[in-house]
Enzyme design. Structure first.
Site, mmCIF file in Angstrom:
data_model
loop_
_atom_site.group_PDB
_atom_site.id
_atom_site.type_symbol
_atom_site.label_atom_id
_atom_site.label_comp_id
_atom_site.label_asym_id
_atom_site.label_seq_id
_atom_site.Cartn_x
_atom_site.Cartn_y
_atom_site.Cartn_z
ATOM 1 C CD GLU A 12 -2.775 -1.283 -0.115
ATOM 2 O OE1 GLU A 12 -2.920 -0.303 -0.890
ATOM 3 O OE2 GLU A 12 -3.236 -2.396 -0.381
ATOM 4 C CG ASP A 30 7.593 15.860 -28.111
ATOM 5 O OD1 ASP A 30 7.564 17.012 -28.572
ATOM 6 O OD2 ASP A 30 7.477 15.606 -26.902
ATOM 7 C CG ASP A 50 7.817 12.880 -23.490
ATOM 8 O OD1 ASP A 50 8.172 14.061 -23.578
ATOM 9 O OD2 ASP A 50 7.760 12.256 -22.410
#
Length: 458
Positions: free
Chosen positions: A167, A284, A421
């Site tokens: 957790e 990119d 990206d």
């Protein structure tokens, strides 16, 4: 025969490591321990994340590594901590995975015949404080149980080899646990469903990764123990706003996803791309955030685009990116964004030109629509329209592409420019679809006036 069957059942119950075989994503998580100091197994509910890490920790505590093991190994006894949010949740989750149910000590991941001396914690019934585990060397490892509710001060202490957070921990608890592993060159592992959204801890792994961090995303489709016919029913049982987190380990994303489309409607098995389909690559540029490239193929008969490949890498030069891109089709033109016009400090050479010098066929102008505009929103809406009308498909093995697709979202109405990206590269290719080209015939020499170069066919 009955006695033999009973004995066989007892041995299996008390040595679950003997039959543990990880699923593909669990194996990926284990193998990453050989390289990465910090690991996150981000998964949906009941996908097998807790026992996965419990089994790994049992291997380290006992030194009993199976033949298939590809992760890190300790050839000595270790000191390990396992923790969850409270004493009760620590008892019910990591302790249960490691030691078994209350009253059934030895039915967890650590074999019963390896368990030794122990001490019980105060304040929570049936919670262990520590337990000794016999290592293959004959000496003893120590397993200690902690919880986040104790506060950071209780996490200060001796050097530790392995810390398991079951957790999501608060950032200060995570930092303190990580600090305990510095002197030992140890490691930390986290297993959780990201119901707290893009928290500081989650952002570290998804937005600011380092050479020490590894994120494994396991969805309900990767949980091989859940029958396929059950998965839709399970997903439908979750509250609508938590379904992606509980089924796919996707953090809740504030104002909402940009592409609210089911992955199953996009994903298709990879296939050989017909030679008459035009192709295009969108890129990119990036350095501290990754450089990204996405390959598109366009089926003009059905007006459907396919994402067939992708590439993403940070902090390497154009030479390295070109070496990754050209073998996948040096003839394919590349669509690129406006920052390719920016000049490098010192040389004054535009960024796009640096990539051209490496033999990449960048289109002569930056990516725009036919009317010369380059609106981000228009590009996103066009992609969404194609997705919703079944005209946008993605090869299903492109895990990096789907990972960004799941996390791509808005906050306060604005696109969040983080971990986007591949999405941006896809948008540039979509905008310049008109520039896609068909693969030249063998030995054909092509002069392309739009790109301004001459190249041999492949």
């Amino acid at each position: 025969m009955l006695r033999l069957l009973d004995e066989r059942g007892r041995r299996l119950r008390e040595n679950r490591l003997l039959v543990y075989r990880p699923y593909r994503k669990q194996q990926q998580f284990h193998a990453a321990s050989a390289v990465f100091r910090e690991r996150l197994l981000r998964a949906g509910n009941q996908n097998g994340k807790t026992f996965c890490c419990g089994a790994e920790l049992a291997f380290h505590l006992t030194g009993m590594y199976p033949d298939w093991w590809q992760g890190r190994r300790w050839d000595r006894p270790i000191l390990a901590w396992a923790a969850s949010e409270t004493g009760e949740s620590t008892r019910d989750n990591p302790q249960r995975a490691l030691l078994g149910l209350v009253g059934e000590l030895g039915t967890g991941a650590v074999p019963r015949d390896r368990l030794g001396d122990y001490g019980m914690a105060t304040g929570v019934s049936n919670l262990f404080d520590f337990i000794k585990v016999r290592h293959a060397t004959g000496s003893w490892s120590t397993l200690r149980f902690k919880n986040y509710a104790q506060g950071r001060r209780k996490w200060q202490g001796p050097p530790v080899d392995f810390v398991w957070f079951d957790e999501e921990p608060p950032a200060d608890i995570y930092d303190e646990g990580l600090a305990r592993t510095i002197a030992t060159r140890g490691c930390v592992a986290m297993t959780f469903t990201p119901l707290q959204g893009m928290s500081e801890v989650v952002r570290r792994f998804l937005v600011t990764p380092t050479a020490d961090r590894h994120d494994t995303n396991m969805t309900i489709d990767d949980a091989e123990h859940i029958p396929a016919e059950e998965r839709a029913r399970i997903i439908a049982s979750f509250p609508a706003h938590e379904r992606e987190a509980r089924a796919s380990g996707v953090p809740t994303l504030g104002s909402g996803r940009i592409f609210p489309v089911a992955e199953s409607s996009l994903a298709v098995p990879a296939f050989a791309i017909p030679v008459h389909w035009p192709r295009l690559v969108g890129i990119d540029f990036g350095w501290d955030h990754p450089f990204a490239a996405v390959w598109l193929a366009w089926d003009r008969d059905s007006d459907t685009v396919y994402v067939t490949d992708c590439y993403r890498e940070r902090e390497v030069t154009p030479v390295v990116h070109a070496a990754a891109i050209k073998p996948r089709g040096a003839w394919i033109p590349l669509a690129w964004p406006h920052d390719g016009l920016n000049s490098e400090k010192g040389s004054g050479e535009p960024l796009a030109q640096q990539y051209r010098r490496q033999g990449l066929r960048l289109l002569p102008e930056r990516a725009t629509f036919e009317d010369g505009s380059n609106s981000v929103e228009a590009g996103l809406m066009l992609m969404l329209e194609w997705m919703q009308t079944g005209r946008f498909k993605v090869f299903d093995h492109l895990a990096d592409w789907f990972e960004e697709f799941r996390l791509y979202h808005r906050k306060d109405g604005q696109v969040v420019k983080e971990a986007d990206d591949l999405m941006s590269a896809t948008r540039y290719a979509v905008m310049m679809r008109r520039a896609a080209q068909v693969k030249p015939r063998a030995a054909e020499v092509v002069v392309d006036e739009r790109v301004g170069d001459t190249y041999a066919g492949y």
